[in-house]
Design an enzyme around this catalytic site. Sequence first.
Site, mmCIF file in Angstrom:
data_model
loop_
_atom_site.group_PDB
_atom_site.id
_atom_site.type_symbol
_atom_site.label_atom_id
_atom_site.label_comp_id
_atom_site.label_asym_id
_atom_site.label_seq_id
_atom_site.Cartn_x
_atom_site.Cartn_y
_atom_site.Cartn_z
ATOM 1 C CG ASN A 143 -4.050 -0.898 -12.600
ATOM 2 O OD1 ASN A 143 -3.815 -1.087 -11.399
ATOM 3 N ND2 ASN A 143 -3.414 -1.562 -13.544
ATOM 4 C CG ASN B 39 1.307 3.164 -5.799
ATOM 5 O OD1 ASN B 39 1.628 4.162 -6.435
ATOM 6 N ND2 ASN B 39 1.954 2.011 -5.922
ATOM 7 C CG HIS C 68 1.132 -1.963 -15.643
ATOM 8 N ND1 HIS C 68 0.869 -3.194 -15.088
ATOM 9 C CD2 HIS C 68 2.060 -2.171 -16.599
ATOM 10 C CE1 HIS C 68 1.606 -4.107 -15.682
ATOM 11 N NE2 HIS C 68 2.339 -3.514 -16.612
ATOM 12 C CG LEU D 120 -7.939 -10.082 -14.414
ATOM 13 C CD1 LEU D 120 -8.355 -11.084 -15.481
ATOM 14 C CD2 LEU D 120 -7.894 -8.676 -15.009
ATOM 15 N N GLY E 85 0.775 -1.237 0.000
ATOM 16 C CA GLY E 85 0.000 0.000 0.000
ATOM 17 C C GLY E 85 0.803 1.281 0.000
ATOM 18 C CG MET F 211 -1.510 -8.016 -6.217
ATOM 19 S SD MET F 211 -0.786 -7.074 -7.581
ATOM 20 C CE MET F 211 0.147 -8.378 -8.367
HETATM 21 C C1 GRF Z 1 2.881 -1.145 -7.767
HETATM 22 O O1 GRF Z 1 4.168 -1.334 -8.307
HETATM 23 C C2 GRF Z 1 1.873 -1.066 -8.872
HETATM 24 O O2 GRF Z 1 2.381 -0.586 -10.059
HETATM 25 C C3 GRF Z 1 1.454 -2.494 -9.047
HETATM 26 O O3 GRF Z 1 1.480 -3.045 -7.749
HETATM 27 C C4 GRF Z 1 2.430 -2.343 -6.956
HETATM 28 C C5 GRF Z 1 1.751 -1.953 -5.675
HETATM 29 O O4 GRF Z 1 2.648 -1.459 -4.723
HETATM 30 N N1 GRF Z 1 0.160 -2.536 -9.699
HETATM 31 P P1 GRF Z 1 2.102 -0.849 -3.357
HETATM 32 O O5 GRF Z 1 1.259 -1.927 -2.660
HETATM 33 O O6 GRF Z 1 1.299 0.371 -3.656
HETATM 34 O O7 GRF Z 1 3.325 -0.541 -2.548
#
Ligand code: GRF
Length: 206
Positions: A108, A16, A110, A93, A14, A91
Amino acid sequence: MSSFRVAVLASGTGTNLQAILDRVHGVAGIEVAAVVSNKPDAMALERARAAGVETRVFERAGHADRAARDAAIADWLDQRDVDLVVLAGYMELLAPEFVRRFRNRIVNVHPALLPSFPGLDAVGRALEHGVQVTGVTVHFVDEGIDSGPIILQRAVEVPYTRDRSQLEEEIHRVEHELLPEAIRMIAAGLVTIDATNPRLVRVGKR
Ligand code: GRF
């Protein structure tokens, strides 16, 4: 003025989500109203609780199938008047029906320059392929795998050493800028889909 309500779906660490909480939560009318995870032990849930954000776990096991679980998530989000669903390391779909219910309201992040390296382990596959430049993409979610209309992209150079952890660190740094920026622009009404080409996203002046 009513707030722009964001829900974040996350399965893991988390970081992000944390960037969203730090950079746009409570800013310019944007509110992170809910955090959903498919994993009860996701660190993302702790980050949400620490910020006083409502959380809920929807495990696959508690439902007949993925579609039923995703319908339950969609109902829960609708009850909370969510304007935008953000996948931040979610993680799984999403069922096509979920995507239809929130059409052009799911984004999303990526860790590659789409359409290169969609799907799992994008960083590892980019390194194996020998690319010299990769990057980060924020895109709308459609029924495919990382295939929806692109909102923002930024390139990241692969370090000369091709060291994976160094590249990952730089990609994360860029993700933490780009995803909150995309949310801010969507909330401000600066992101629209072209009327004649639904793949083409127009991003107004920031
Ligand atoms: C990120 O690298 C994102 O691009 C991918 O999953 C990862 C999530 O990282 N979809 P975090 O849980 O936000 O640290």
